[in-house]
Structure formats: C-alpha cells, structure tokens
Design a protein around this motif. Sequence first.
Motif, PDB file in Angstrom:
ATOM      1  N   MET A   1     -10.877  -6.565  -9.351  1.00  0.00           N
ATOM      2  CA  MET A   1     -11.653  -5.364  -8.452  1.00  0.00           C
ATOM      3  C   MET A   1     -13.111  -5.507  -9.025  1.00  0.00           C
ATOM      4  SD  MET A   1      -8.638  -2.500  -8.571  1.00  0.00           S
ATOM      5  CE  MET A   1      -8.210  -2.331 -10.222  1.00  0.00           C
ATOM      6  N   ASP A   2     -13.520  -6.430  -9.740  1.00  0.00           N
ATOM      7  CA  ASP A   2     -14.903  -6.430 -10.273  1.00  0.00           C
ATOM      8  C   ASP A   2     -15.144  -5.232 -11.208  1.00  0.00           C
ATOM      9  OD1 ASP A   2     -15.411  -8.911  -9.046  1.00  0.00           O
ATOM     10  OD2 ASP A   2     -15.747  -8.089  -7.162  1.00  0.00           O
TER      11      ASP A   2
ATOM     12  N   LEU B   1       0.705  -1.340   0.097  1.00  0.00           N
ATOM     13  CA  LEU B   1       0.040  -0.047  -0.106  1.00  0.00           C
ATOM     14  C   LEU B   1       0.790   1.238  -0.142  1.00  0.00           C
ATOM     15  CD1 LEU B   1      -2.979  -1.056   2.533  1.00  0.00           C
ATOM     16  CD2 LEU B   1      -2.903  -1.161   0.058  1.00  0.00           C
ATOM     17  N   SER B   2       2.106   1.233   0.445  1.00  0.00           N
ATOM     18  CA  SER B   2       2.849   2.323   0.618  1.00  0.00           C
ATOM     19  C   SER B   2       3.412   2.802  -0.701  1.00  0.00           C
ATOM     20  CB  SER B   2       4.047   2.060   1.590  1.00  0.00           C
ATOM     21  OG  SER B   2       4.904   1.184   0.669  1.00  0.00           O
TER      22      SER B   2
ATOM     23  N   ARG C   1       2.082  -2.952 -14.737  1.00  0.00           N
ATOM     24  CA  ARG C   1       2.463  -4.181 -14.314  1.00  0.00           C
ATOM     25  C   ARG C   1       2.524  -4.199 -12.585  1.00  0.00           C
ATOM     26  NH1 ARG C   1       8.137  -5.472 -15.910  1.00  0.00           N
ATOM     27  NH2 ARG C   1       8.314  -3.093 -15.516  1.00  0.00           N
ATOM     28  N   PHE C   2       3.104  -3.059 -12.183  1.00  0.00           N
ATOM     29  CA  PHE C   2       3.024  -3.028 -10.737  1.00  0.00           C
ATOM     30  C   PHE C   2       1.802  -2.940 -10.028  1.00  0.00           C
ATOM     31  CE2 PHE C   2       7.475  -0.768 -11.913  1.00  0.00           C
ATOM     32  CZ  PHE C   2       7.837  -2.073 -12.296  1.00  0.00           C
ATOM     33  N   LEU C   3       0.951  -2.069 -10.742  1.00  0.00           N
ATOM     34  CA  LEU C   3      -0.568  -1.952 -10.157  1.00  0.00           C
ATOM     35  C   LEU C   3      -1.104  -3.378 -10.143  1.00  0.00           C
ATOM     36  CD1 LEU C   3      -3.072   0.792 -11.058  1.00  0.00           C
ATOM     37  CD2 LEU C   3      -3.740  -1.578 -10.926  1.00  0.00           C
ATOM     38  N   TYR C   4      -1.073  -4.240 -11.207  1.00  0.00           N
ATOM     39  CA  TYR C   4      -1.650  -5.526 -11.045  1.00  0.00           C
ATOM     40  C   TYR C   4      -0.948  -6.345 -10.019  1.00  0.00           C
ATOM     41  CZ  TYR C   4      -1.690 -10.447 -12.501  1.00  0.00           C
ATOM     42  OH  TYR C   4      -2.250 -11.725 -12.461  1.00  0.00           O
ATOM     43  N   CYS C   5       0.362  -6.199  -9.823  1.00  0.00           N
ATOM     44  CA  CYS C   5       1.047  -7.065  -8.808  1.00  0.00           C
ATOM     45  C   CYS C   5       0.305  -6.681  -7.552  1.00  0.00           C
ATOM     46  CB  CYS C   5       2.705  -6.819  -8.913  1.00  0.00           C
ATOM     47  SG  CYS C   5       3.377  -7.395 -10.102  1.00  0.00           S
ATOM     48  N   ALA C   6       0.146  -5.453  -7.281  1.00  0.00           N
ATOM     49  CA  ALA C   6      -0.225  -5.093  -6.142  1.00  0.00           C
ATOM     50  C   ALA C   6      -1.790  -5.443  -5.863  1.00  0.00           C
ATOM     51  CB  ALA C   6      -0.461  -3.495  -5.896  1.00  0.00           C
ATOM     52  N   VAL C   7      -2.546  -5.619  -6.769  1.00  0.00           N
ATOM     53  CA  VAL C   7      -3.971  -5.767  -6.804  1.00  0.00           C
ATOM     54  C   VAL C   7      -3.890  -7.472  -6.599  1.00  0.00           C
ATOM     55  CG1 VAL C   7      -5.967  -6.123  -8.115  1.00  0.00           C
ATOM     56  CG2 VAL C   7      -4.814  -3.856  -7.879  1.00  0.00           C
ATOM     57  N   ASN C   8      -3.196  -7.944  -7.497  1.00  0.00           N
ATOM     58  CA  ASN C   8      -3.007  -9.479  -7.103  1.00  0.00           C
ATOM     59  C   ASN C   8      -2.787  -9.926  -5.894  1.00  0.00           C
ATOM     60  OD1 ASN C   8      -2.278 -12.380  -7.407  1.00  0.00           O
ATOM     61  ND2 ASN C   8      -1.777 -12.072  -9.718  1.00  0.00           N
ATOM     62  N   ALA C   9      -1.561  -9.449  -5.480  1.00  0.00           N
ATOM     63  CA  ALA C   9      -1.072  -9.737  -4.064  1.00  0.00           C
ATOM     64  C   ALA C   9      -2.132  -9.499  -2.937  1.00  0.00           C
ATOM     65  CB  ALA C   9       0.248  -9.115  -3.929  1.00  0.00           C
ATOM     66  N   LEU C  10      -2.943  -8.389  -2.791  1.00  0.00           N
ATOM     67  CA  LEU C  10      -3.673  -8.050  -1.994  1.00  0.00           C
ATOM     68  C   LEU C  10      -4.903  -8.838  -1.936  1.00  0.00           C
ATOM     69  CD1 LEU C  10      -3.301  -4.070  -2.287  1.00  0.00           C
ATOM     70  CD2 LEU C  10      -2.713  -5.451  -0.153  1.00  0.00           C
TER      71      LEU C  10
ATOM     72  N   GLU D   1      -8.610  -3.326   1.553  1.00  0.00           N
ATOM     73  CA  GLU D   1      -7.590  -1.985   2.156  1.00  0.00           C
ATOM     74  C   GLU D   1      -6.908  -1.265   0.892  1.00  0.00           C
ATOM     75  OE1 GLU D   1      -4.638  -2.976   5.165  1.00  0.00           O
ATOM     76  OE2 GLU D   1      -5.812  -4.753   5.633  1.00  0.00           O
ATOM     77  N   LEU D   2      -7.450  -1.694  -0.217  1.00  0.00           N
ATOM     78  CA  LEU D   2      -6.966  -0.807  -1.467  1.00  0.00           C
ATOM     79  C   LEU D   2      -7.718   0.261  -1.730  1.00  0.00           C
ATOM     80  CD1 LEU D   2      -4.952  -0.448  -4.069  1.00  0.00           C
ATOM     81  CD2 LEU D   2      -6.595  -2.354  -5.055  1.00  0.00           C
ATOM     82  N   ASP D   3      -7.192   1.327  -2.142  1.00  0.00           N
ATOM     83  CA  ASP D   3      -8.045   2.401  -2.538  1.00  0.00           C
ATOM     84  C   ASP D   3      -8.323   2.007  -4.102  1.00  0.00           C
ATOM     85  OD1 ASP D   3      -9.234   4.885  -3.920  1.00  0.00           O
ATOM     86  OD2 ASP D   3      -7.904   5.999  -2.633  1.00  0.00           O
ATOM     87  N   VAL D   4      -9.317   1.263  -4.411  1.00  0.00           N
ATOM     88  CA  VAL D   4      -9.905   0.884  -5.661  1.00  0.00           C
ATOM     89  C   VAL D   4     -10.237   1.758  -6.736  1.00  0.00           C
ATOM     90  CG1 VAL D   4     -11.976  -0.542  -6.760  1.00  0.00           C
ATOM     91  CG2 VAL D   4     -10.809  -1.480  -4.647  1.00  0.00           C
TER      92      VAL D   4
END
Length: 325
Positions: free
Chosen positions: A192-193, A112-113, A132-141, A149-152
Amino acid sequence: MSTSLLVPLHVAYVRALGNSKDELSYHLTAHLRMNAVYWGLTALCIIGHKDALDRDEMVDFVMSCWDDEAGAFGAHPDHDAHLLSTLSAIQILLMQDALNRVDVDRVVKFILSLQQPSGIFAGDAFGETDTRFLYCAVNALSLLGRLHELDVEKSVAYIRRCKNFDGGFGAIAGAESHAAQVFVCVAALAIMDRLDEVDQPTLCWWLSERQLPNGGLNGRPEKLEDVCYSFFILSALSILGKLTWIDASKLEAFILSAQDTESGGIADRPGDVPDVFHTIFGVAGLSLLGYPGLVDLDPVYCMPASIIENMGLRKEWKALQRRAS
C-alpha cells in the motif's frame, strides 16, 4: 546433518506429498490443502524445478475448490471460501499462467465484503479477524490489479492500532508482537506504499534480537528457534533494507541442519519431522540469504521475483547478493 541444500531430495519430497491419500494425516489436513499446494509449488519454483508437478492437474485441483456461492476459493473441494485459500489459489494460478480461469470481479467482491468497520478483515463469512487476513486481502487485490478498490486508509489505520511499544505488530489490536504478524503487516504496508507507518529502527532491532546462539530465529522472546521465521523475519528485514542485521551464515547453517537427509523436506528444527510449510519457508529464507543456485524470491508477495517484476508490482526490498557457489 547436511551443509548444502539437498535439492533432488526436496523435489522428490514435494512430489510425493500427494501420494498419501490412504493416510489419516492426509485427510486431517484437508483444510490446508490449497495452502500446501502453494507452498509446494513455490518451493519448487525457488529451487528451479517448477515442472516437477503436473501443471494441468494442479490447475484443475484449484478450480475444483471454487465456491460458487461465495465467489472465491476454499481449501479443498466442497469447503467454504476463505481469504487464505483464495490468495493461495490466485498465487498458484499466476505461477501456472492460468489466472484467466478466475472470475476476478466475483473474487474482488468477496474480498472487499470481508473488511470490517475497524479496517481489519475477517477470513470468511464466519467472522474471525486477524492481520493475516488483511495481508491476504491486500496481496490478492494487488495481484488482481484491483488494489485501488480497497479502502487503504481504513486498512492502514487498523495496522497502526496493532503496533506495539517494541515496534512489532500483533494479530489484532492489543495483541503481543509476533514475527509472523510483523511480516504480514510490513508486507501489507509495503504493497500500500505506507512503510512510513513503521518505526523502523525499533522494529529492526526487535527482529534482529530474534536470532538465538544456534543461528535460528524465534517468533517471540523466550521461544524456541523455528525455520519458518527464517522467512517471516528475513522478509520484513529485506523490505526495510536491514537484512544485514542478522548473522546470515549462522542462520543458513541452521536452516540446512533442519533438512531430512533421507526423505527430503525441511523441519521446524533439526531432528524433527519435515513438512511442506517449513520446506517452503526454509527455502525462501535461503533465497533471501543469497544461497547459490536458487531463484530470486519476492519477500513482499512470497512468489518468484520475476513474476512480480513482470507485473510491475515490485516494491523496494533488498536481499543478500546471490553467491556463485
């Protein structure tokens, strides 16, 4: 050239990847080591030989890459933490039933940071940004059960800025459409639907136009065919329910023609040297095409579908029916 998947050779190829520690190329690719372990393990899972690699040795390696200062994983012991290697570590540990080894709260804080005010994610503390990094974050979370906890809305808004006139997505806002970036954006939106953000008819037309006369797929107009796009394009099409928009038999023949019939592994195209990156994405593409004897792959998370289903995370996607022979 082979017209069938050379499973024993590919198993031997992946198992031998760690035996080249005296070669310069092994050390020059240290920054990809965690990703390579994920690629190799996933390929083995999809061809039904997960146990070909030692589980405990693999888990120990993953944990040796923990960056305690950052609270996430680097690509190699003593490397700085990065989103790419952190996602691969989480995926490996899930496939090996060892996620209990992870300090989830610290990893979530690290992820999240890295979200920027625009909504895009940096890969690490040094600030490079990419979808790519946005996908990694969404996937991992999502895999960690902390997507809430993500700002979708902020994340979706940035992906929206990356959408182009041809329906595709780029690496950053204003960048040209690229098949790999289409995958990460479509898959992130699926998690994220928010697939309502996709111009599906236009994008699926653009993706289907990536198939060349030899059956292979390219990543952008006027580029050469490459096996890796067998996954990136098929995954997006399967998520959008349009996998039948490409010639499956011609693509399958192209992937199989890129196998190394002596040492195993799959290359980017026939006649080139194989590598584990193209091996996993070639096998993944074949799984989505319904190739006989393979394990179902979830195209959103690029992991065995059974794991994602058992976690209650399966999204709407449709692969071709698995053929009996």
